[in-house]
Design an enzyme around this catalytic site. Sequence first.
Site, PDB file in Angstrom:
ATOM      1  N   ASP A  18       0.821  -1.214   0.000  1.00  0.00           N
ATOM      2  CA  ASP A  18       0.000   0.000   0.000  1.00  0.00           C
ATOM      3  C   ASP A  18       0.855   1.265   0.000  1.00  0.00           C
ATOM      4  O   ASP A  18       1.976   1.267   0.491  1.00  0.00           O
ATOM      5  CB  ASP A  18      -0.910  -0.016   1.240  1.00  0.00           C
ATOM      6  CG  ASP A  18      -2.041   0.994   1.135  1.00  0.00           C
ATOM      7  OD1 ASP A  18      -2.366   1.418   0.010  1.00  0.00           O
ATOM      8  OD2 ASP A  18      -2.602   1.352   2.189  1.00  0.00           O
ATOM      9  N   ASN A  66     -11.120  -2.301  -4.933  1.00  0.00           N
ATOM     10  CA  ASN A  66     -10.354  -1.468  -5.875  1.00  0.00           C
ATOM     11  C   ASN A  66     -11.067  -1.321  -7.224  1.00  0.00           C
ATOM     12  O   ASN A  66     -10.737  -0.428  -8.007  1.00  0.00           O
ATOM     13  CB  ASN A  66      -8.937  -2.007  -6.080  1.00  0.00           C
ATOM     14  CG  ASN A  66      -8.024  -1.828  -4.885  1.00  0.00           C
ATOM     15  OD1 ASN A  66      -7.120  -2.624  -4.653  1.00  0.00           O
ATOM     16  ND2 ASN A  66      -8.252  -0.787  -4.102  1.00  0.00           N
ATOM     17  N   ARG A  69     -12.342   2.183  -8.039  1.00  0.00           N
ATOM     18  CA  ARG A  69     -11.434   3.301  -8.360  1.00  0.00           C
ATOM     19  C   ARG A  69     -11.747   3.857  -9.757  1.00  0.00           C
ATOM     20  O   ARG A  69     -12.459   3.222 -10.541  1.00  0.00           O
ATOM     21  CB  ARG A  69      -9.988   2.811  -8.320  1.00  0.00           C
ATOM     22  CG  ARG A  69      -9.555   2.526  -6.891  1.00  0.00           C
ATOM     23  CD  ARG A  69      -8.069   2.449  -6.769  1.00  0.00           C
ATOM     24  NE  ARG A  69      -7.711   2.214  -5.382  1.00  0.00           N
ATOM     25  CZ  ARG A  69      -6.477   2.226  -4.907  1.00  0.00           C
ATOM     26  NH1 ARG A  69      -5.456   2.441  -5.738  1.00  0.00           N
ATOM     27  NH2 ARG A  69      -6.236   2.013  -3.631  1.00  0.00           N
ATOM     28  N   GLU A 205       0.739 -12.927  12.562  1.00  0.00           N
ATOM     29  CA  GLU A 205       1.391 -11.811  13.241  1.00  0.00           C
ATOM     30  C   GLU A 205       1.285 -10.613  12.307  1.00  0.00           C
ATOM     31  O   GLU A 205       1.578 -10.737  11.105  1.00  0.00           O
ATOM     32  CB  GLU A 205       2.864 -12.141  13.514  1.00  0.00           C
ATOM     33  CG  GLU A 205       3.074 -13.286  14.487  1.00  0.00           C
ATOM     34  CD  GLU A 205       2.542 -12.971  15.894  1.00  0.00           C
ATOM     35  OE1 GLU A 205       2.589 -11.798  16.300  1.00  0.00           O
ATOM     36  OE2 GLU A 205       2.067 -13.911  16.560  1.00  0.00           O
TER      37      GLU A 205
HETATM   38  C1  IPE Z   1      -5.616  -2.560  -0.018  1.00  0.00           C
HETATM   39  O1  IPE Z   1      -5.217  -1.229  -0.225  1.00  0.00           O
HETATM   40  C2  IPE Z   1      -5.607  -3.324  -1.294  1.00  0.00           C
HETATM   41  C3  IPE Z   1      -4.295  -3.557  -1.886  1.00  0.00           C
HETATM   42  C4  IPE Z   1      -3.147  -3.234  -1.377  1.00  0.00           C
HETATM   43  C5  IPE Z   1      -4.329  -4.247  -3.151  1.00  0.00           C
HETATM   44  P1  IPE Z   1      -6.269  -0.053  -0.400  1.00  0.00           P
HETATM   45  O2  IPE Z   1      -5.485   1.175  -0.592  1.00  0.00           O
HETATM   46  O3  IPE Z   1      -7.244  -0.414  -1.446  1.00  0.00           O
HETATM   47  O4  IPE Z   1      -7.007  -0.080   1.013  1.00  0.00           O
HETATM   48  P2  IPE Z   1      -7.882   1.022   1.755  1.00  0.00           P
HETATM   49  O5  IPE Z   1      -9.028   1.350   0.862  1.00  0.00           O
HETATM   50  O6  IPE Z   1      -7.016   2.209   2.005  1.00  0.00           O
HETATM   51  O7  IPE Z   1      -8.300   0.369   3.028  1.00  0.00           O
HETATM   52  C1  IPE Z   2      -1.526   0.250  -3.339  1.00  0.00           C
HETATM   53  O1  IPE Z   2      -1.337   1.633  -3.356  1.00  0.00           O
HETATM   54  C2  IPE Z   2      -1.854  -0.311  -4.712  1.00  0.00           C
HETATM   55  C3  IPE Z   2      -3.249  -0.739  -4.864  1.00  0.00           C
HETATM   56  C4  IPE Z   2      -4.162  -0.728  -3.958  1.00  0.00           C
HETATM   57  C5  IPE Z   2      -3.619  -1.222  -6.180  1.00  0.00           C
HETATM   58  P1  IPE Z   2      -2.559   2.645  -3.392  1.00  0.00           P
HETATM   59  O2  IPE Z   2      -2.938   2.856  -4.806  1.00  0.00           O
HETATM   60  O3  IPE Z   2      -3.629   2.192  -2.501  1.00  0.00           O
HETATM   61  O4  IPE Z   2      -1.874   3.971  -2.814  1.00  0.00           O
HETATM   62  P2  IPE Z   2      -2.443   4.920  -1.688  1.00  0.00           P
HETATM   63  O5  IPE Z   2      -2.814   4.051  -0.528  1.00  0.00           O
HETATM   64  O6  IPE Z   2      -3.609   5.629  -2.265  1.00  0.00           O
HETATM   65  O7  IPE Z   2      -1.304   5.810  -1.358  1.00  0.00           O
HETATM   66 MG    MG Z   3      -4.040   2.463  -0.546  1.00  0.00          MG
END
Ligand code: IPE
Ligand code: IPE
Ligand code: MG
Length: 244
Positions: A18, A66, A69, A205
Amino acid sequence: MEPLQHDKLPRHLAIIMDGNGRWANQRGKNRVFGHTKGIKSVQVAVEEAVRLGIPYLTLFAFSTENWNRPTEEIGTLMELLVRSLRNEFEKLLKNQIRLEAVGAIDRLPTLVQQELKHVIEQTKNNDKMVLTLALSYGGREDLLQAVQQIAAGVKNNIISPEKIDQSIINKHLYTRKLPDIDLLIRTSGEQRISNFMLWQAAYAELYFTSVYWPDFREVHLHDALLNYQNRERRFGKTSEQIKA
Ligand code: IPE
Ligand code: IPE
Ligand code: MG
């Protein structure tokens, strides 16, 4: 730095990757730039995990949520996925890594499905590490589809309700071939599960780091593993029982 104990590594390591978007925004770039830069971190994590001898590595790459998005971001993520599968294929073979995918794979674009199928098929006899990509994956959906399958089994007299136990549930999850998660790392500072493997992480963990995914390197993985090695996993028992 304290050395890693190779006999105390997690059998199943999972990572919620993330922070790509925030990493890019901090640099005045668009979110997609962060996703592109995150690929290097995937390479680092995979190569280091196989080098250390971790048998199962699971990466959360795209969640069921996701899909909500912006279409453009989803499109780029899918393109990056296809490109990475193509580019990394040789390395997976060379490192004896078997690729697997879990999630609602049939929701992914056809090209992604084809590429996945190809790499999974071509790496199926590799035995150094199982690399699982959680794609279009949601923990609740995983449980839901297991319940649907089991209910159909009951209806067709293949499963009797009183015989349903944890192992039967396990056998119907997307993750049926994987052991429980021992260590779950989440980058970016968020401290939540975000609908990752709810059943499979029941006794994992948890390790949270503020490092954004594109900055994640060997040193961060080692920090997480060291931290894990110094924990006492009690599984409900007392410390005295564990030490005995
Ligand atoms: C979780 O990250 C999903 C992945 C890393 C693929 P998100 O960025 O989608 O999670 P939230 O929405 O912040 O909880
Ligand atoms: C993780 O990074 C990748 C996916 C969830 C696909 P994010 O795209 O969630 O990046 P942030 O959390 O918005 O910074
Ligand atoms: Mg994220």
